[in-house]
Design a protein around this motif. Structure first.
Motif, PDB file in Angstrom:
ATOM      1  N   UNK B 202       0.796  -1.269   0.045  1.00  0.00           N
ATOM      2  CA  UNK B 202      -0.036  -0.127   0.008  1.00  0.00           C
ATOM      3  C   UNK B 202       0.797   1.225   0.104  1.00  0.00           C
ATOM      4  N   UNK B 203       0.375   2.064  -0.909  1.00  0.00           N
ATOM      5  CA  UNK B 203       1.409   3.397  -0.763  1.00  0.00           C
ATOM      6  C   UNK B 203       0.285   4.457  -1.599  1.00  0.00           C
ATOM      7  N   UNK B 204       0.851   5.730  -1.098  1.00  0.00           N
ATOM      8  CA  UNK B 204      -0.327   6.790  -1.804  1.00  0.00           C
ATOM      9  C   UNK B 204       0.226   7.159  -3.340  1.00  0.00           C
ATOM     10  N   UNK B 205      -0.768   7.089  -4.066  1.00  0.00           N
ATOM     11  CA  UNK B 205      -0.435   7.127  -5.524  1.00  0.00           C
ATOM     12  C   UNK B 205      -1.029   8.494  -5.945  1.00  0.00           C
ATOM     13  N   UNK B 206      -0.364   9.506  -6.574  1.00  0.00           N
ATOM     14  CA  UNK B 206      -1.081  10.489  -7.122  1.00  0.00           C
ATOM     15  C   UNK B 206      -0.335  10.803  -8.544  1.00  0.00           C
ATOM     16  N   UNK B 207      -1.413  11.094  -9.284  1.00  0.00           N
ATOM     17  CA  UNK B 207      -0.833  10.973 -10.913  1.00  0.00           C
ATOM     18  C   UNK B 207      -1.928  11.325 -11.877  1.00  0.00           C
ATOM     19  N   UNK B 208      -1.650  10.931 -13.033  1.00  0.00           N
ATOM     20  CA  UNK B 208      -2.631  11.195 -14.215  1.00  0.00           C
ATOM     21  C   UNK B 208      -2.791   9.956 -14.946  1.00  0.00           C
ATOM     22  N   UNK B 209      -3.900   9.365 -15.582  1.00  0.00           N
ATOM     23  CA  UNK B 209      -4.015   8.298 -16.010  1.00  0.00           C
ATOM     24  C   UNK B 209      -4.578   8.604 -17.605  1.00  0.00           C
ATOM     25  N   UNK B 210      -4.305   7.721 -18.336  1.00  0.00           N
ATOM     26  CA  UNK B 210      -5.016   7.853 -19.605  1.00  0.00           C
ATOM     27  C   UNK B 210      -5.029   6.183 -20.095  1.00  0.00           C
ATOM     28  N   UNK B 211      -6.523   5.695 -20.158  1.00  0.00           N
ATOM     29  CA  UNK B 211      -6.578   4.239 -20.377  1.00  0.00           C
ATOM     30  C   UNK B 211      -6.309   3.932 -19.290  1.00  0.00           C
ATOM     31  N   UNK B 212      -5.393   2.709 -19.379  1.00  0.00           N
ATOM     32  CA  UNK B 212      -5.087   1.875 -18.555  1.00  0.00           C
ATOM     33  C   UNK B 212      -3.372   2.203 -18.109  1.00  0.00           C
ATOM     34  N   UNK B 213      -3.076   3.563 -18.490  1.00  0.00           N
ATOM     35  CA  UNK B 213      -1.444   3.976 -18.052  1.00  0.00           C
ATOM     36  C   UNK B 213      -1.794   5.010 -17.279  1.00  0.00           C
ATOM     37  N   UNK B 214      -0.790   4.645 -15.973  1.00  0.00           N
ATOM     38  CA  UNK B 214      -0.821   5.958 -14.967  1.00  0.00           C
ATOM     39  C   UNK B 214       0.528   6.176 -14.705  1.00  0.00           C
ATOM     40  N   UNK B 215       0.662   7.509 -14.785  1.00  0.00           N
ATOM     41  CA  UNK B 215       2.120   8.149 -14.295  1.00  0.00           C
ATOM     42  C   UNK B 215       1.947   8.629 -12.834  1.00  0.00           C
ATOM     43  N   UNK B 216       2.734   8.283 -12.026  1.00  0.00           N
ATOM     44  CA  UNK B 216       2.753   8.629 -10.537  1.00  0.00           C
ATOM     45  C   UNK B 216       3.645   9.324 -10.009  1.00  0.00           C
ATOM     46  N   UNK B 217       3.459  10.225  -9.502  1.00  0.00           N
ATOM     47  CA  UNK B 217       4.444  11.521  -8.843  1.00  0.00           C
ATOM     48  C   UNK B 217       5.361  10.779  -7.885  1.00  0.00           C
ATOM     49  N   UNK B 218       6.249  11.550  -7.694  1.00  0.00           N
ATOM     50  CA  UNK B 218       7.345  11.015  -6.905  1.00  0.00           C
ATOM     51  C   UNK B 218       6.668  10.925  -5.399  1.00  0.00           C
ATOM     52  N   UNK B 219       7.547  10.236  -4.437  1.00  0.00           N
ATOM     53  CA  UNK B 219       7.086  10.004  -3.290  1.00  0.00           C
ATOM     54  C   UNK B 219       6.886  11.513  -2.274  1.00  0.00           C
ATOM     55  N   UNK B 220       5.901  11.654  -1.784  1.00  0.00           N
ATOM     56  CA  UNK B 220       5.931  12.796  -0.911  1.00  0.00           C
ATOM     57  C   UNK B 220       7.158  12.857   0.239  1.00  0.00           C
TER      58      UNK B 220
END
Ligand SMILES: [Zn+2]
Ligand SMILES: [Zn+2]
Lengths: 193, 220
Positions: B202-220
């Motif tokens: 489990x981790x915090x995921x923040x980012x943007x997704x298109x279709x089933x592809x998700x870019x996730x920001x660096x860890x806070x």
């Protein structure tokens, strides 16, 4: 945590839960190797616990620093029905979703899933389904709990995938060619020794 | 081949690999706590030369050097950003006239953004349409844009081992990251410190997704 596993991750006794699953479009106990043999608790037991099999392999290759604890009378679920069809998981390449569903089903069936160090989801080989992207023999988390066995529950695939959960990567064994899908051809016959 | 010799060769092979692996652990451990611990158990085991250092980063090598690709098609990113600025400062009565151009640009931008998410997630996040801008954009444009994602979820590092028919020695491998959010599986693309992460339950995921592809920001 870094790209290297911590000592607590790789050392000591590791408990294994095997979740057997089926689907509304592919019912019944998982079949081994596209043949006629069902993957039963006793088959799991022999592949893991028989002399010279998976448990021994992990013990030996770690100089006794790790051991795999698997009791086929308590650490394997019945065949649990997944909420989605086999075809939909396979076409979407949704192994992580399948594992999430399998864990939830095992929890409902009374297994303390989160207490296990390793959780394997085992199903009939789905590579032949229409549009299937489940063309792997096995998948595993790198330094993680989860593994998947796509209808080949044997020493090679299970030992190999468990190795990944301990952090063994192909670069530990083999030259990486630098492309996303490298052809390693090492085999498990040792011909690249 | 009969079972016993096969197993023997196999065990030897794995032993060979695993010795390197665990030696390294042992060496690290010895450095950390001194030589007393961990070494005794291996008395009699002939020391192996230290294995070649593996990279610390768990990263799938990139298929395409996409940064140059991205910059060669980047004008549409610029054009769309300019269009958003124009649209947001326009009076509501004038917005309708801008809409068809916005939809056209959003469609053209989509594959560029998908490529960035998969091959340069840091740039993808930098160029994503932010939440504030989204508030005033019409659904007819939003439907082509990356969607903001915020969740606590698994982040699995996946090793896929393509053993055709499970058994042939010739096979390929694929390394990727995955998560499940709201019963939907995503391929996850990371950068920075997250490249060093092992599988996380489990981790915090923040980012943007298109279709089933998700870019996730660096860890806070
Ligand atoms: Zn391989
Ligand atoms: Zn593998």
């Amino acid at each position: 945590m870094t790209g290297r596993p911590s000592q607590s991750w790789t050392h000591g006794n590791k408990s294994l839960l095997v979740i057997l699953v089926d689907f509304s479009d592919l019912t019944g106990a998982p079949i081994n190797k596209n043949g006629t043999v069902e993957i039963t608790p006793s088959l799991l037991d022999s592949v893991i616990n028989d002399s010279g099999e998976v448990r021994n392999f992990l013990q030996n290759s770690s100089f006794g620093k790790t051991d795999l604890v698997f009791d086929s009378s308590s650490d394997v679920t019945g065949v649990l029905r997944m909420p989605n069809t086999a075809e939909s998981y396979a076409a979407a390449d949704a192994t992580t979703l399948l594992h999430t569903h399998a864990r939830a089903a095992a929890l409902s069936a009374g297994f303390d899933v989160e207490d296990y160090d390793r959780v394997a989801v085992v199903f009939s080989n789905l590579s032949g389904l229409s549009g299937s992207k489940f063309t792997f023999g096995g998948r595993a988390n790198v330094i993680g709990s989860n593994l998947w066995i796509n209808g080949y529950f044997d020493f090679r695939v299970v030992g190999h995938e468990l190795g990944h959960t301990y952090g063994l990567r192909h670069s530990n064994y083999w030259q990486v060619s630098g492309s996303l899908q490298h052809q390693c051809g090492h085999g498990y016959s040792g011909r690249r020794l | 081949m009969s079972k016993l010799p096969r197993l023997f060769i196999l065990a030897l092979f794995f032993l060979f690999c695993a010795v390197g692996f665990f030696r390294k652990q042992q060496i690290q451990q010895a450095v950390a706590v001194g030589p007393a611990e961990g070494v005794g158990a291996h008395r009699g085991v002939k020391p192996m030369p230290p294995p070649a250092r593996e990279p610390d980063v768990i990263e799938a090598p990139r298929l395409f050097g996409s940064l140059s690709q991205a910059s060669s098609v980047a004008p549409v990113m610029e054009e769309f950003a300019t269009w958003i600025d124009d649209y947001l400062v326009s009076a509501p009565a004038h917005r309708a006239a801008l809409l068809s151009r916005g939809i056209e640009l959003a469609k053209l931008r989509r594959p560029v953004m998908l490529d960035l998410i998969q091959n340069d997630p840091e740039s993808a996040l930098a160029l994503a349409v932010n939440r504030v801008e989204r508030v005033d954009l019409p659904a007819s444009v939003l439907q082509f844009l990356e969607q903001p994602v915020s969740a606590r979820a698994e982040l699995a590092v996946m090793q896929s081992c393509l053993h055709p028919n499970g058994l042939e020695p010739e096979h390929t491998h694929e390394l990727y990251r995955a998560t499940v959010i709201n019963d939907q599986e995503y391929r996850v693309y990371v950068y920075g410190a997250r490249l060093h992460d092992a599988s996380l339950r489990e981790t915090s995921l923040h980012g943007f997704a298109l279709d089933q592809s998700l870019a996730v920001a660096r860890r806070a």
